[in-house]
Design a protein around this motif. Structure first.
Motif, PDB file in Angstrom:
ATOM      1  N   GLY A 112       0.854  -1.188   0.000  1.00  0.00           N
ATOM      2  CA  GLY A 112       0.000   0.000   0.000  1.00  0.00           C
ATOM      3  C   GLY A 112       0.883   1.228   0.000  1.00  0.00           C
ATOM      4  N   SER A 114       1.307   5.605  -0.786  1.00  0.00           N
ATOM      5  CA  SER A 114       0.723   6.927  -1.041  1.00  0.00           C
ATOM      6  C   SER A 114       1.824   7.969  -1.047  1.00  0.00           C
ATOM      7  CB  SER A 114      -0.325   7.279   0.019  1.00  0.00           C
ATOM      8  OG  SER A 114       0.270   7.333   1.302  1.00  0.00           O
ATOM      9  N   SER A 128      -4.225   6.124  -1.465  1.00  0.00           N
ATOM     10  CA  SER A 128      -3.302   5.003  -1.296  1.00  0.00           C
ATOM     11  C   SER A 128      -3.516   3.971  -2.412  1.00  0.00           C
ATOM     12  CB  SER A 128      -3.500   4.345   0.064  1.00  0.00           C
ATOM     13  OG  SER A 128      -2.604   3.267   0.218  1.00  0.00           O
ATOM     14  N   SER A 186       2.721   1.913   3.668  1.00  0.00           N
ATOM     15  CA  SER A 186       2.160   1.510   4.954  1.00  0.00           C
ATOM     16  C   SER A 186       2.655   0.128   5.353  1.00  0.00           C
ATOM     17  CB  SER A 186       0.634   1.539   4.886  1.00  0.00           C
ATOM     18  OG  SER A 186       0.171   0.731   3.812  1.00  0.00           O
TER      19      SER A 186
END
Length: 381
Positions: A112, A114, A128, A186
């Motif tokens: 994930g 972003s 994301s 993440s």
């Protein structure tokens, strides 16, 4: 008609009095374009099994983008908003070192990612991107279409800078502040099959388009003009005088008026009167002015008076010093202080001569009478 005239006159007086309205800021926008840059990340797991990596990012490229800060010689910074319009591309790949043949030659990657651009404690982030690429058998040695997931988008938006962070965007004279760009994973998870020697997860986040003109960073600065206290409503006058002339002892207080104007308009900061000091403590002078907070908007005038009560014979002088400060919202940056001085003077005389003065006058009259009689006797009959 008298009542109407009185009402109109009263309304006019209210219009000239100091108000407590919020001033309207002026906005100036600084914009900069920057080159495209890429941040990359790669993790690996040796042997079969699962490994999860949290928040590991390696970056290359110009992640800091300078832009002109607000010059506090221009005015008082009361707000700021950052804006960006940036194309971006993000991709995640799964690869691995595997035997030439056999089972269990798979690498599964879950990630994930972003991207975020920030300035002055304020940020704008992309959505994301969640990817789950997988390599299988011979494809594990290549970054082919079946083991890479990718997407494109535009990082855009506008957000306000917190008032507590305005100080980070302002300064005296020329200077710059920086947009910073970061990429957050993440988590990245690698699952190696039983036949995998080493599994790799690679991510690439490309910030901006190939043409710099398409990569727009900007900050809109909201500011107020400095206040301008004056004894005149048309030009800056910082020193003035009130002269009461000569007053008879005990004749009662005399009153003289003066005005203070904050020269400016709706874009001008309000004024606060922070202190009043005097060169003497003579109680014969008193004034109606007192300290206030945000009591005088740009373009408005406050009316005051100073009274002189002639209680002691002699000449009296005093200097009233008024200290002002710009009024702006909490967190604003760049206010100034100002000083106005009012010189006052008066003279007190006693209209009733003292006993000694009466004696001198009587002696004078007697001398004049004696001379007159002598002249009369000396004249021939």
């Amino acid at each position: 008609m008298n009542k109407i005239a009185t009402f109109v006159s009263a309304m006019a007086a209210v219009g000239m009095a100091g108000s407590v309205m919020a001033a309207t800021p002026i906005t100036v926008t600084q914009t900069v374009n920057a080159s495209q840059f890429t941040t990359t990340q790669q993790q690996s797991r040796v042997g079969p099994g699962t490994t999860t990596f949290i928040g590991t990012v390696s970056s290359t490229g110009p992640t800091l983008i300078p832009i002109s800060r607000f010059d506090t010689n221009t005015g008082i910074l009361v707000g700021a908003r950052m804006s960006v319009t940036l194309p971006y591309t993000v991709s995640v790949s799964a690869t691995g070192a595997i035997p030439a043949s056999g089972s269990g030659r798979t690498v599964d990657v879950t990630s994930g990612i972003s991207g975020t651009v920030s300035i002055g404690g304020t940020s704008i982030s992309t959505t994301s991107f969640a990817a789950t690429p997988k390599c299988n058998s011979g494809d594990c040695l290549n970054q082919s279409s079946n083991n890479t997931s990718s997407t494109t988008g535009t990082l855009s938006g506008t957000t306000a800078v917190a008032s507590s962070n305005l100080v980070n965007l302002a300064g005296t004279g020329a200077g710059s502040v920086n947009f910073s760009t970061s990429v957050s994973n993440s988590n990245t998870r690698i699952i190696n099959g039983s036949g995998v020697t080493t599994g790799f997860a690679r991510s690439a986040f490309v910030v901006g388009g190939a043409t710099a003109a398409s990569n727009v960073y900007s900050v809109a600065y909201d500011y107020l003009n400095f206040a301008n206290p004056s004894f005149s409503n048309s030009s800056t006058v910082t020193s003035s005088s009130l002269n009461f002339g000569s007053l008879a002892l005990g004749s009662g207080p005399a009153l003289l008026n003066f005005n203070i104007t904050n020269i400016g308009n709706i874009n001008t900061a309000g004024l606060s009167l922070t202190s009043i000091s005097r060169s003497t403590s003579n109680s014969q002078f008193t004034s109606t002015i007192s300290t206030f907070t945000n009591g005088l908007d740009g373009g408005f005038t406050n009316n005051y008076s100073i009274s002189f009560n002639p209680l002691v014979v002699g000449t009296v002088n005093d200097i009233f010093t008024f200290t002002f400060a710009d009024f702006a919202p909490t967190g604003s940056v760049g206010g100034r202080n100002y000083t106005l001085t009012m010189n006052v003077a008066g003279d007190v005389f006693d209209p009733v001569p003292e006993p000694a003065s009466w004696m001198m006058m009587m002696l004078g009259f007697g001398l004049v009478g004696s001379i007159a009689r002598r002249r009369a006797v000396s004249q021939p009959g």
